[in-house]
Write an enzyme that holds these catalytic residues in place. Structure first.
Site, PDB file in Angstrom:
ATOM      1  N   HIS A 147       6.638  -1.929  -3.816  1.00  0.00           N
ATOM      2  CA  HIS A 147       5.834  -0.891  -3.162  1.00  0.00           C
ATOM      3  C   HIS A 147       4.884  -1.578  -2.193  1.00  0.00           C
ATOM      4  O   HIS A 147       4.027  -2.367  -2.591  1.00  0.00           O
ATOM      5  CB  HIS A 147       5.050  -0.095  -4.205  1.00  0.00           C
ATOM      6  N   GLY A 162      -0.757  -3.456  -2.451  1.00  0.00           N
ATOM      7  CA  GLY A 162      -2.007  -2.899  -2.959  1.00  0.00           C
ATOM      8  C   GLY A 162      -1.760  -1.575  -3.643  1.00  0.00           C
ATOM      9  O   GLY A 162      -0.671  -0.989  -3.531  1.00  0.00           O
ATOM     10  N   SER A 164      -1.902   2.406  -4.580  1.00  0.00           N
ATOM     11  CA  SER A 164      -1.706   3.591  -3.752  1.00  0.00           C
ATOM     12  C   SER A 164      -3.054   4.119  -3.255  1.00  0.00           C
ATOM     13  O   SER A 164      -4.010   4.237  -4.025  1.00  0.00           O
ATOM     14  CB  SER A 164      -0.980   4.669  -4.569  1.00  0.00           C
ATOM     15  N   LYS A 168      -2.788   0.827   3.017  1.00  0.00           N
ATOM     16  CA  LYS A 168      -1.695  -0.021   3.537  1.00  0.00           C
ATOM     17  C   LYS A 168      -1.070   0.593   4.785  1.00  0.00           C
ATOM     18  O   LYS A 168      -0.900  -0.082   5.817  1.00  0.00           O
ATOM     19  CB  LYS A 168      -0.627  -0.222   2.453  1.00  0.00           C
ATOM     20  N   ASP A 186       6.348   1.842   2.544  1.00  0.00           N
ATOM     21  CA  ASP A 186       6.383   2.408   1.204  1.00  0.00           C
ATOM     22  C   ASP A 186       7.280   1.616   0.250  1.00  0.00           C
ATOM     23  O   ASP A 186       6.801   0.989  -0.680  1.00  0.00           O
ATOM     24  CB  ASP A 186       6.795   3.878   1.225  1.00  0.00           C
ATOM     25  N   ARG A 253     -14.023 -17.842   0.405  1.00  0.00           N
ATOM     26  CA  ARG A 253     -14.730 -17.773   1.692  1.00  0.00           C
ATOM     27  C   ARG A 253     -14.429 -18.973   2.585  1.00  0.00           C
ATOM     28  O   ARG A 253     -14.887 -19.017   3.725  1.00  0.00           O
ATOM     29  CB  ARG A 253     -16.238 -17.663   1.445  1.00  0.00           C
TER      30      ARG A 253
END
Length: 330
Positions: A147, A162, A164, A168, A186, A253
């Site tokens: 997904h 990520g 739902s 995205k 998707d 970072r």
């Protein structure tokens, strides 16, 4: 993963064009077209025709070139059919005659009796073999569906993953608007080619270039932005994982430690990008793509920065700056 299989009939029905076209047709043994092909390889049955069957790779597609056909004619002229009976008694997926060569009448008769498919191609043996091996490598390649959204950014294939609703599709839409290309939205199907290359495409080619945007609905990217905004498949070179910003989590970072994710046994660089209002995700992903290209060219920004800091400390300038700052505080 279970054993992958497809039939000889599936091979004949593949819609292949250009450099993948095999120009195959069935000339005998049609009752055996449902035989399954389980090994993505070929065999030249010269030794088997001469009667040597030790380690005979009968599970493979048997390719008959000029040499094998000349030997078949020799066997027919000498009335030797025992060898052919023994050869075709094995559960061979199919026999393919290259150069548009015709099998002998005896060979066809025995193949019909044993229900062994006999195919013919106009291609030369070497050309046909390379095309068939390439096609079977694709058919038998390990695969999985994920997904996410697959896009091409500055030539880099980026898989955006990520939960739902994290954004995205909206991020991918902005990337397309900025001139990059959509591969699939998707549901992304990934294949492992040659054991080290991941190729991604839409799990359903009919809807892979459509995108669902909440509040807007389904949009067709190729119709809205043109065919230049899409690709049918692309190598997956970087994974970007979008997640809701967690104030208690420490995010990287500097970037000196590269996180990797395992996809079908292949390690792929992965970036975790926290999402919160005000962050411009498309620009961040563009920068990630360019940085990834720099790494492949031999330049690592984080490593170079770290080395410069170490050199600065070694020269003593860091200590001087520290003590000077303390003097000014008094």
């Amino acid at each position: 993963m279970g054993e992958k299989k497809f039939t000889v009939l599936d091979l004949l029905e593949l819609d292949l064009k250009g450099l993948d076209a095999m120009n195959l047709r069935c000339v005998g043994g049609r009752r055996g077209l449902t035989r399954k092909m389980t090994v993505p390889d070929i065999n030249r049955p010269g030794l088997a025709l001469s009667g040597f069957y030790d380690s005979f790779a009968y599970q493979r597609v048997q390719v008959f070139g000029r040499g094998e056909v000349a030997y078949l004619h020799k066997l027919q002229s000498e009335g030797k059919t025992d060898t052919l009976n023994e050869l075709l008694s094995y559960e061979i997926p199919c026999c393919v005659f290259t150069h548009a060569l015709e099998p002998t009448e005896e060979f066809i008769a025995i193949a019909e009796e044993k229900s062994c498919p006999i195919l013919q191609t106009t291609l030369e043996s070497t050309d046909f073999s390379s095309r068939l091996l390439r096609i079977m490598a694709n058919m038998f390649a390990p695969k999985k569906t994920l997904h996410g959204v697959l896009v091409e950014v500055y030539g880099v294939g980026i898989l955006i993953t990520g939960h739902s609703g994290v954004g995205k599709s909206e991020t991918a839409l902005e990337l397309v608007e900025r001139g990059h290309r959509l591969v699939a939205d998707d549901i992304v199907e990934i294949k492992c080619m040659n054991g080290n290359t991941l190729i991604g495409q839409g799990a359903n080619t009919l809807i892979s270039h459509h995108m669902e945007i909440r509040g807007l609905g389904i949009i067709n990217i190729s119709q809205l932005y043109g065919v230049g905004a899409i690709r049918h498949q692309k190598a997956v070179q970087l994974v970007v994982s979008l997640e809701e910003w967690d104030s208690n989590k420490v995010y990287d970072r500097i970037g000196t430690e590269q996180k990797m994710v395992d996809l079908l046994g292949v390690k792929v660089p992965c970036l975790e990008i926290p999402v919160k209002p005000g962050r411009n995700l498309p620009i961040i992903i563009e920068a990630a793509a360019m940085n990834d290209r720099l790494k492949h060219m031999g330049y690592d920004s984080a490593r170079d920065f770290n080395q410069n800091v170490l050199k600065w400390i070694e020269t003593g300038e860091a200590q001087t700056a520290y003590y000077d700052s303390n003097d000014e505080s008094y």
